[in-house]
Design a protein around this motif. Structure first.
Motif, mmCIF file in Angstrom:
data_model
loop_
_atom_site.group_PDB
_atom_site.id
_atom_site.type_symbol
_atom_site.label_atom_id
_atom_site.label_comp_id
_atom_site.label_asym_id
_atom_site.label_seq_id
_atom_site.Cartn_x
_atom_site.Cartn_y
_atom_site.Cartn_z
ATOM 1 N N LYS A 222 -69.333 -35.908 19.142
ATOM 2 C CA LYS A 222 -69.926 -35.551 20.388
ATOM 3 C C LYS A 222 -71.276 -36.499 20.558
ATOM 4 N N SER A 223 -72.066 -36.583 19.366
ATOM 5 C CA SER A 223 -73.060 -37.505 19.645
ATOM 6 C C SER A 223 -72.638 -38.876 19.579
ATOM 7 N N PHE A 224 -71.680 -39.464 19.219
ATOM 8 C CA PHE A 224 -71.203 -40.550 19.368
ATOM 9 C C PHE A 224 -70.643 -40.857 21.027
ATOM 10 N N THR A 225 -70.065 -39.804 21.580
ATOM 11 C CA THR A 225 -69.600 -40.094 22.849
ATOM 12 C C THR A 225 -70.917 -39.994 23.683
ATOM 13 N N ALA A 226 -71.931 -39.156 23.647
ATOM 14 C CA ALA A 226 -72.870 -39.115 24.346
ATOM 15 C C ALA A 226 -73.397 -40.473 24.212
ATOM 16 N N ALA A 227 -73.779 -40.757 23.190
ATOM 17 C CA ALA A 227 -74.364 -42.280 23.066
ATOM 18 C C ALA A 227 -73.567 -43.343 23.763
ATOM 19 N N ALA A 228 -72.247 -43.290 23.579
ATOM 20 C CA ALA A 228 -71.284 -44.236 24.353
ATOM 21 C C ALA A 228 -71.659 -44.116 25.897
ATOM 22 N N ILE A 229 -71.756 -42.857 26.368
ATOM 23 C CA ILE A 229 -71.886 -42.634 27.929
ATOM 24 C C ILE A 229 -73.175 -43.348 28.302
ATOM 25 N N MET A 230 -74.202 -43.227 27.470
ATOM 26 C CA MET A 230 -75.625 -43.590 27.957
ATOM 27 C C MET A 230 -75.346 -45.329 27.681
ATOM 28 N N LYS A 231 -74.642 -45.689 26.619
ATOM 29 C CA LYS A 231 -74.695 -47.207 26.629
ATOM 30 C C LYS A 231 -74.101 -47.777 27.741
ATOM 31 N N LEU A 232 -73.113 -47.364 28.429
ATOM 32 C CA LEU A 232 -72.464 -47.679 29.676
ATOM 33 C C LEU A 232 -73.354 -47.578 30.660
ATOM 34 N N VAL A 233 -74.125 -46.417 30.679
ATOM 35 C CA VAL A 233 -75.211 -46.264 31.743
ATOM 36 C C VAL A 233 -76.087 -47.517 31.768
ATOM 37 N N GLN A 330 -69.869 -51.046 19.498
ATOM 38 C CA GLN A 330 -71.294 -50.972 20.271
ATOM 39 C C GLN A 330 -72.227 -50.060 18.954
ATOM 40 N N PHE A 331 -71.271 -49.511 17.934
ATOM 41 C CA PHE A 331 -72.270 -48.530 17.144
ATOM 42 C C PHE A 331 -71.708 -48.775 15.615
ATOM 43 N N THR A 332 -70.575 -48.638 15.291
ATOM 44 C CA THR A 332 -70.168 -48.568 13.776
ATOM 45 C C THR A 332 -70.275 -49.840 13.492
ATOM 46 N N GLY A 333 -69.792 -50.680 14.069
ATOM 47 C CA GLY A 333 -69.881 -52.195 13.580
ATOM 48 C C GLY A 333 -71.120 -52.871 13.464
ATOM 49 N N PRO A 334 -71.872 -52.896 14.365
ATOM 50 C CA PRO A 334 -73.375 -53.189 14.157
ATOM 51 C C PRO A 334 -73.951 -52.561 13.221
ATOM 52 N N LEU A 335 -74.030 -51.134 12.951
ATOM 53 C CA LEU A 335 -74.541 -50.419 11.815
ATOM 54 C C LEU A 335 -73.873 -50.501 10.761
ATOM 55 N N GLN A 336 -72.762 -51.339 10.461
ATOM 56 C CA GLN A 336 -72.104 -51.563 9.216
ATOM 57 C C GLN A 336 -71.570 -50.150 8.746
ATOM 58 N N MET A 337 -71.326 -49.191 9.737
ATOM 59 C CA MET A 337 -70.710 -47.947 9.244
ATOM 60 C C MET A 337 -69.226 -48.188 8.925
ATOM 61 N N THR A 338 -68.864 -48.678 7.772
ATOM 62 C CA THR A 338 -67.491 -49.425 7.664
ATOM 63 C C THR A 338 -66.205 -48.144 7.179
ATOM 64 N N ASN A 411 -80.767 -24.899 25.015
ATOM 65 C CA ASN A 411 -81.311 -26.180 24.388
ATOM 66 C C ASN A 411 -80.254 -27.427 23.856
ATOM 67 N N TYR A 412 -79.386 -27.343 24.892
ATOM 68 C CA TYR A 412 -78.655 -28.517 24.497
ATOM 69 C C TYR A 412 -78.808 -29.842 25.418
ATOM 70 N N GLY A 413 -78.912 -31.007 24.944
ATOM 71 C CA GLY A 413 -79.109 -32.237 25.589
ATOM 72 C C GLY A 413 -77.965 -32.944 25.990
ATOM 73 N N TYR A 414 -77.807 -33.952 25.314
ATOM 74 C CA TYR A 414 -76.498 -34.688 25.554
ATOM 75 C C TYR A 414 -75.895 -35.059 23.884
ATOM 76 N N GLY A 415 -74.971 -34.186 23.724
ATOM 77 C CA GLY A 415 -74.595 -34.295 22.227
ATOM 78 C C GLY A 415 -75.198 -33.659 21.215
ATOM 79 N N TRP A 416 -76.397 -33.090 21.579
ATOM 80 C CA TRP A 416 -77.421 -32.614 20.352
ATOM 81 C C TRP A 416 -77.825 -31.472 21.019
ATOM 82 N N MET A 417 -78.297 -30.397 19.935
ATOM 83 C CA MET A 417 -78.941 -29.227 20.560
ATOM 84 C C MET A 417 -80.455 -29.456 19.867
ATOM 85 N N MET A 418 -81.574 -28.614 20.331
ATOM 86 C CA MET A 418 -82.885 -28.775 20.140
ATOM 87 C C MET A 418 -83.310 -27.417 19.446
ATOM 88 N N ASP A 419 -84.275 -27.612 18.266
ATOM 89 C CA ASP A 419 -84.834 -26.227 17.755
ATOM 90 C C ASP A 419 -86.144 -26.750 17.151
#
Length: 474
Positions: A222-233, A330-338, A411-419
């Protein structure tokens, strides 16, 4: 006495007497031939450890009934373990990387940390007071590797475990995971410096989890999905106040449900969606359409896998690419998350287990749709993801701030919870799938990062991460 049993007992004694004269080097051709002819046993090929030839000083390894045997104490010490005899258990104990491996002579079992059992293909043999054990099982138990080459002659190449990291600063966390019988892979880093990188428990009946192994990450997706939405925004292709009916016409109350609500679990959509083999994405969406909302959109919080599955579909519509391709671009390629991507049933990951009748058994197939929980990854790749989210390399600061703003009493944001741990803001998420329990906890702005890729379904990774953070936080 049964003749096959008598043979199993007597032949090792014959083997020992034939090999005593050749312990420090290769036997003569005559000796090797007599061993082969008389006992169906051959001298094992030369072995290299981290590139250097092993000169055995106790008993020479041999092959008996297709299994290569090595002297337990000497081989274990060569692979980096401390070896001792436990007279109460009447067993040999090996200590390495915080693990205790116990083996009783003339059995097949190697017990790791008291709760993980791997079995050799044959029992160990006692020869002239030396315990000879199957090589491959010993290598597996100690996290080492073995390969074979034939250039110019056949050799076995052993490599000590260079993957496991157990720094003293994380010793309490390692001990905690062992005491709680954690199974999976764990990584702990402080400001990017890895303190613990280790596999625990089984991945399949005969192999242990290795820190290099990929795993299903469940809802950490979900953190990747939220980040992808924000990238498209950021690119203007989406807006957070866009409504669901823009992308899925005819969705009940779709004109009231916004992307913001889907991201923050305030849409009122039901939690789960059908997970059946062969069910298409369109069929899955139709099934979600037919379920009534839990509450009026925007008025409450309800964790919804369905909402994030729909976000995955919207990412494909807005980007013109598959979810997998967009995440890579957008993410795994540039970050070399192979070692990160969308998993299918053929993706080689650690095996998941479920509890049945108080026993851990291999789980069945894991079905999901991209967006909610479809990714696999490794602890190393997820550490790269953590590091990137502490910078503006992949998302703007405004996008990051929106992702880490709580929008409900949960305490839920977009794809993350806060504590909060003391004065340190912590963001985290956990995941659960068929046979998997995952978690990622990170200090906002850098600090202590905890990554758990567990392969025992239903384990409470939130509590584990919270306890470990308290153990390691001054």
């Amino acid at each position: 006495m049964n003749q096959s049993l008598r043979r199993a007992i007597l032949l090792p004694i014959v083997i020992s007497s034939m090999l005593l004269g050749t312990l420090a080097g290769a036997p003569s051709q005559a000796n090797a031939k007599s061993v082969t002819t008389a006992t169906k046993t051959t001298v094992a090929p030369d072995m290299l450890l981290d590139g250097r030839q092993i000169i055995w000083t106790s008993s020479r390894p041999f092959i008996y009934q297709g299994t290569t045997y090595v002297p337990l104490r000497e081989a274990a010490e060569l692979l980096g373990a401390k070896v001792s005899w436990n007279k109460d258990k009447r067993a040999t104990e090996l200590q390495l990387h915080g693990n205790t491996i116990v083996h009783r002579p003339q059995t097949r079992d190697f017990i790791v940390n008291g709760y993980t059992r791997i079995q050799a293909p044959a029992p160990s043999l006692s020869i002239d007071s030396t315990t000879m054990v199957p090589l491959r099982t010993l290598v597996e138990a100690l996290g080492a590797e073995i390969s074979s080459s034939a250039n110019p002659v056949r050799q076995l190449q052993l490599t000590t475990d260079h993957s496991t990291i157990t720094a003293e600063a994380a010793a309490q966390a390692d001990d905690y995971l062992i005491r709680h019988q954690f199974s999976g892979i764990a990584l702990i880093a402080d400001h990017g410096e890895v303190l613990l990188r280790k596999g625990y428990g089984l991945s399949g009946p005969e192999s242990l989890n290795s820190p290099d192994d990929p795993s299903r990450i469940a809802s950490l997706t979900k953190s990747f999905t939220a980040a992808a939405i924000m990238k498209l925004v950021e690119s203007g292709k989406l807006h957070l106040d866009d409504t669901l009916d823009t992308y899925i016409p005819g969705f009940p109350q779709g004109n009231e449900i916004t992307l913001h609500m889907l991201l923050s679990h305030t849409s009122g959509l039901v939690s789960n969606f059908p997970r059946t083999e062969g069910l298409s994405l369109q069929q899955t969406m139709e099934a979600i359409k037919n379920k009534p909302l839990a509450f009026e959109p925007g008025t409450d919080f309800k964790y919804s896998n369905s909402g994030y599955m729909l976000l995955g579909y919207i990412i494909e519509q807005a980007s013109g690419m598959s979810y997998a391709d967009y995440i890579h671009q957008q993410f795994t390629g540039p970050l070399q998350m192979t070692h990160t991507g969308v998993a299918d049933e053929h993706t080689p990951t650690i095996k998941g287990y479920v509890s049945k009748s108080d026993q851990w058994t291999l789980a069945g197939k894991y079905y999901t749709q991209p967006g909610s929980g479809g990714l696999y990854s490794t602890v190393d790749d997820l550490l790269k993801w953590d590091r990137a989210l502490n910078t503006t390399d992949i998302l703007s600061q405004d996008s990051l701030d929106k992702m880490l703003t709580p929008y409900s009493h949960k305490n839920y944001g977009y794809g993350w919870m806060m504590d909060q741990t003391g004065d340190r803001p912590v963001v985290f998420h956990n995941g659960s799938g068929t046979g998997y329990a995952t978690g990622l906890s990170r200090e906002q702005g850098d600090g202590l990062t905890i990554i758990l890729l567990g392969n025992h379904g239903g384990v409470d990774t939130l509590t584990i991460m919270r306890d470990i953070r308290q153990l390691l936080t001054p």
